[in-house]
Design an enzyme around this catalytic site. Structure first.
Site, PDB file in Angstrom:
ATOM      1  N   TYR A  21       0.851  -1.188   0.000  1.00  0.00           N
ATOM      2  CA  TYR A  21       0.000   0.000   0.000  1.00  0.00           C
ATOM      3  C   TYR A  21       0.888   1.239   0.000  1.00  0.00           C
ATOM      4  O   TYR A  21       1.936   1.255   0.664  1.00  0.00           O
ATOM      5  CB  TYR A  21      -0.885   0.008   1.245  1.00  0.00           C
ATOM      6  CG  TYR A  21      -1.583   1.338   1.476  1.00  0.00           C
ATOM      7  CD1 TYR A  21      -2.740   1.657   0.767  1.00  0.00           C
ATOM      8  CD2 TYR A  21      -1.076   2.275   2.381  1.00  0.00           C
ATOM      9  CE1 TYR A  21      -3.365   2.889   0.956  1.00  0.00           C
ATOM     10  CE2 TYR A  21      -1.706   3.497   2.569  1.00  0.00           C
ATOM     11  CZ  TYR A  21      -2.843   3.799   1.855  1.00  0.00           C
ATOM     12  OH  TYR A  21      -3.458   5.016   2.032  1.00  0.00           O
ATOM     13  N   ALA A  58       9.655   2.341   0.134  1.00  0.00           N
ATOM     14  CA  ALA A  58       8.580   3.112   0.767  1.00  0.00           C
ATOM     15  C   ALA A  58       8.762   3.028   2.270  1.00  0.00           C
ATOM     16  O   ALA A  58       8.985   1.946   2.818  1.00  0.00           O
ATOM     17  CB  ALA A  58       7.222   2.537   0.367  1.00  0.00           C
ATOM     18  N   CYS A 112       2.878  -7.878   1.626  1.00  0.00           N
ATOM     19  CA  CYS A 112       4.033  -8.717   1.291  1.00  0.00           C
ATOM     20  C   CYS A 112       3.670 -10.202   1.285  1.00  0.00           C
ATOM     21  O   CYS A 112       4.545 -11.062   1.467  1.00  0.00           O
ATOM     22  CB  CYS A 112       5.190  -8.480   2.269  1.00  0.00           C
ATOM     23  SG  CYS A 112       5.527  -6.754   2.565  1.00  0.00           S
TER      24      CYS A 112
END
Lengths: 226, 75
Positions: free
Chosen positions: A79, A155, A171
């Site tokens: 995300y 990220a 993941c």
């Protein structure tokens, strides 16, 4: 290395920009680039991501204003959204004498040093690339390399609102706890602060000088070269 | 000519993620033919020669750098 800060940006146009710069870098028409930004809410599925990794239906997610993309990077579902720093290096690994694993290690090191500057102890977990805190995962990596030139990247959760990781199996690991730097740092932190720290860490870890140009200059230049 | 997994630097084994070209398909020099994954990095393997792709190893195989995952035969 050229640094471009894109601010908050939707996923699609930035993906397009990355692909364009990647292809130009492979043709040796550009220097290395570092794109720095936060995304509008988006879920992306990497090469090993599955639809079952979405815990809400695609319709529900879209109604909530969350985009969904299937992309070429390594890894499963992730995300991105407001309150998360994203760095996309488009760089020629051979120019820096780096192999693929070393590159991933260095991206981890950038996040670990950024955490350290905020008194947050992050670490690696062998076999599980990313930046980890004892309370959960803070930093994520997904990379694509063609012709030894990278794109996609890392990220780092700064202060996620909302925490869109609740909508997916991050993941591919059900129940994986996901945390943000702001809840771990004794003094809290802002995205702007973390962005600056991460750029310094990137520069030190990769041994490169970052020279910033504006997004407008990038677009003007891309238009010129056609 | 063998289609080899290159030395990716400190990587002992990778997963052959997927073929971008089919068995028996024609490939050009430098064309992307396969993707392997190591440590959340997808690495694209390009064809070293023009020819026909043969003897592809199955997707999901674990392969070592230096190992052949297919052959590119003169067409």
């Amino acid at each position: 290395m050229v640094l471009v800060r894109l601010g908050r940006a939707p996923y699609g146009p930035v993906l397009e920009l990355q692909r364009r710069l990647h292809s130009l870098r492979r043709e040796r028409k550009t220097p290395d680039f570092l794109l720095s930004l936060e995304h509008e809410p988006v879920i992306t599925l990497g090469r090993v991501g599955r639809n079952e990794d979405l815990l809400l239906s695609q319709d529900e997610l879209r109604r909530m204003g969350v985009e969904i993309y299937t992309v070429e990077r390594g890894g499963a579902a992730t995300y991105h959204g407001p309150g998360q720093l994203v760095l996309y290096p488009i760089l020629d690994l051979r120019g820096l004498g780096l192999g693929v694993r070393e590159y991933v290690r260095q991206l981890e090191e950038v996040m670990i040093r950024t955490g350290k500057a905020l008194a947050v102890e992050l670490f690696r977990r062998p076999g599980y690339p990313g930046a980890w805190h004892r309370k959960g995962k803070v930093g994520f990596i997904g990379v694509y390399v063609r012709g030894w030139v990278t794109f996609h990247g890392l990220a780092l959760n700064v202060d996620l609102r909302p925490n869109g990781f609740a909508w997916i199996v991050p993941c591919g690991a059900p129940g994986l706890p996901v945390v943000s730097l702001a809840e771990l740092s004794p003094d809290g932190c802002t995205l702007a602060e973390v962005e600056g720290l991460a750029h310094s860490a990137f520069s030190a870890v990769f041994g490169v000088e970052l020279v910033e140009i504006s997004p407008r200059e990038v677009w003007a230049w891309l238009n010129r070269i056609g | 000519m063998d289609l080899i997994v290159p030395d990716l630097g400190e990587v002992e084994e990778v997963t052959l993620l997927r073929w971008l070209k089919g068995e028996g398909e024609e490939v050009e020099v430098g064309e992307a033919v396969a993707e392997v994954e190591a440590d959340k990095a997808v690495f694209v393997i390009e064809s070293p020669a023009a020819g026909i792709l043969r003897s592809r190893r199955p997707e999901g195989s674990r392969v070592r750098p230096g190992e052949a995952i297919a052959q590119v035969l003169p067409g």
